[in-house]
Scaffold this motif. Sequence first.
Motif, PDB file in Angstrom:
ATOM      1  N   SER A 111       1.068  -1.133   0.257  1.00  0.00           N
ATOM      2  CA  SER A 111       0.089  -0.060  -0.211  1.00  0.00           C
ATOM      3  C   SER A 111       0.757   1.104  -0.014  1.00  0.00           C
ATOM      4  O   SER A 111       1.821   1.268   1.057  1.00  0.00           O
ATOM      5  CB  SER A 111      -1.133   0.186   1.227  1.00  0.00           C
ATOM      6  OG  SER A 111       0.121   0.372   2.127  1.00  0.00           O
ATOM      7  N   LEU A 116      -2.028   0.768  -5.183  1.00  0.00           N
ATOM      8  CA  LEU A 116      -1.618  -0.863  -4.093  1.00  0.00           C
ATOM      9  C   LEU A 116      -0.710  -1.278  -5.458  1.00  0.00           C
ATOM     10  O   LEU A 116      -1.162  -1.480  -6.560  1.00  0.00           O
ATOM     11  CB  LEU A 116      -2.256  -1.710  -4.575  1.00  0.00           C
ATOM     12  CG  LEU A 116      -3.449  -1.380  -3.542  1.00  0.00           C
ATOM     13  CD1 LEU A 116      -4.622  -2.166  -3.855  1.00  0.00           C
ATOM     14  CD2 LEU A 116      -2.846  -1.704  -1.779  1.00  0.00           C
ATOM     15  N   ILE A 148      -8.613  -2.332   3.235  1.00  0.00           N
ATOM     16  CA  ILE A 148      -7.343  -1.388   2.807  1.00  0.00           C
ATOM     17  C   ILE A 148      -7.872  -0.378   3.573  1.00  0.00           C
ATOM     18  O   ILE A 148      -9.195  -0.076   3.738  1.00  0.00           O
ATOM     19  CB  ILE A 148      -7.192  -1.051   1.730  1.00  0.00           C
ATOM     20  CG1 ILE A 148      -8.718  -0.921   0.197  1.00  0.00           C
ATOM     21  CG2 ILE A 148      -6.269  -1.856   0.506  1.00  0.00           C
ATOM     22  CD1 ILE A 148      -8.362  -0.234  -1.212  1.00  0.00           C
TER      23      ILE A 148
END
Length: 174
Positions: A111, A116, A148
Motif C-alpha cells: 500500500s 496498490l 484497505i
Amino acid sequence: NTGGIYYVQSVGTDGTYVFAGTESGIYRSDNGGTSWTIANGTLVASPTVYANKFFAFGGNILAVFAGSIAEGGGIWRSGNAGDTWLIGHSGMGSNVAVNHITQVGNTLWASTSVGLYTSTDDAQNWTPSPSVNYTVFSLASLNNTLVIACTYGMRYSTNGGSVWSDATGDPSAP
C-alpha cells in the motif's frame, strides 16, 4: 552503543534476528536485543529517511524506508539477514512512498501514497493495481477478502482486488 542518542523509529524480526530502524541506519541483534551491530550495508539513513517498518516474507527481510523513492525511501530487501540490501521497489515511480506490505498467498501487496502494487517475485518487481490509484495507508487479508484503509475510508474486495466496495460504519475520511 555509547556516547550518542539513537532515534529508533521501528523494530522488526525475521524470526532469527531483531532489527531496529534508526535515523542513523539499521541495527541488528542476534541475542534478543541485548547487543546490536550495524546492518546498514550501503543504505543511507537520516532524520527524514529511515527504516520505519520491517516485514519478513519467505527468506527475506524487507525494510520500508520513510520518504518517497526519489528521496531514498521505498523498499529495501535482504536475503542474508541484513548483510547486504538490494532495491525492493523496482516498478514503482519515484514519487511513491510505501506505507505497508502484506502477503496474500504467493503475492506481496504494497500500500502506497499512489495506490496498490503487487509482486510475485519476492519484492524484486512491482506492478501497479489498475483499480486503486489513490493513497492506501494499509492493507489486510482475511480468508478471500482484502481490506484497505485509504483516502476514501475502508474498502474491501472479494475478487483479488479487481473491484473495491465501500465498507459501512467506518469514518468517511480517516
